[in-house]
Design a protein around this motif. Sequence first.
Motif: not given
Length: 402
Positions: A239-241, A245-248, A291-294
């Motif tokens: 889920v984190r990936l 919002h996972r970006r520069p 993990v549940r709130h990334y």
Amino acid sequence: MLSRPDTSSAAATGPLAGIRVVDLSINVLGPVATQILGDMGADVIKVETPQGDPNRDTGPARHPGMSAMHMNLNRNKRSITLNLKNPDAKKALMRLVETADVVVHSMRPAAAVRLGISYSDISAKNDRIIYAYGPGYRQDGPKKDLPAFDDVVQSESGIAALMGQVNGEPRYYPTVIIDKFCGYILASSIGMALFARERTGKGQEVHVPMFETILSFNYLEHLWGGAFDPPLDPGVGYVRLLTRHRRPYPTKDGYIGVLAVNDDQWRRMLPALGRPELVNDTRFATTAHRVRHYDELYGIVAEQLKLKTTAEWYEIFDAIDIPNGPMNSLQDLLHDRYLAETGFFHRYTHPTEGPAVTTSVPVHFSETPGSIRLPPPLLGEHNHAVLSELGYSTAEIHALST
């Protein structure tokens, strides 16, 4: 078996010095593998059709047949041309195989059988040979003879769908990730097969199926709850990936890459971001909760990073030992000071193509370092050097090579 003559490989210093590779591969996957073997000291003989590897014409070039793609995939190799539809040329190939340790090709297995260069054909001439290739699919399944290319396998293996989960539209990675990754795995597998041969004296067939290999790679983290039977989580995917919002992260004047991964790093990072109250927030206090709130947490990080300049954040994160770095483009990295200091780019003068740039060998061995010894070859440049070693005359070499 023919004895192996003294060749340019004698000057090699890598862990594979003294190993001879007959490279029948084209395009990307096979040439990546054989270039790695060449960097590690092997004498790689690239056997091409009289028309040459198609990648000789892919990308900018100063002269025909010497494109950027060829230049970056074929250093530390010698090129000969053989028309393998000519029975005499096939005999010459078999004589070369008798002097070799490894054969690599990129044909579909059925095509290799039709051409008379299957594993059984080759091993009959040299039972110590490591015979390696990278087909699309496993050779014990119903897809064994189907064609496969990088984009197709990116679609089949879930990569495009993962991109869609994040961006809302399925997309391919902007790189031939499967060809390159499987090329690295093929080179590694060949090295392990050579090690086994040193113990047993026996050669073997090695194949690295593109689909299953990249799928194993994808599932390392993305199998997630499916790693248990029955699944402990209905979803598949780390889920984190997959958070948007996972970006520069945008800053006040640019972008920054930054990542905290454990409890201690988050306890340092959240106050630095101006949100100290979140350190004890039950949603973010431990890995099991994060993990549940990334998605929510990374959204908060994104908002806070907009409040200062990139340089200010560098100073803040460096002071608390949080991994961070700039968002570089490939163009930027051509002029990067760190890469200049470490000699990442290897600049040389090609005998016919003039000033050229490639990347240095990235892997380091303290006792048997690899090296860049030979520039990317012209088509058939080494016909005479290689085939005369096998006893062919100049006239015979011309007939075999056209």
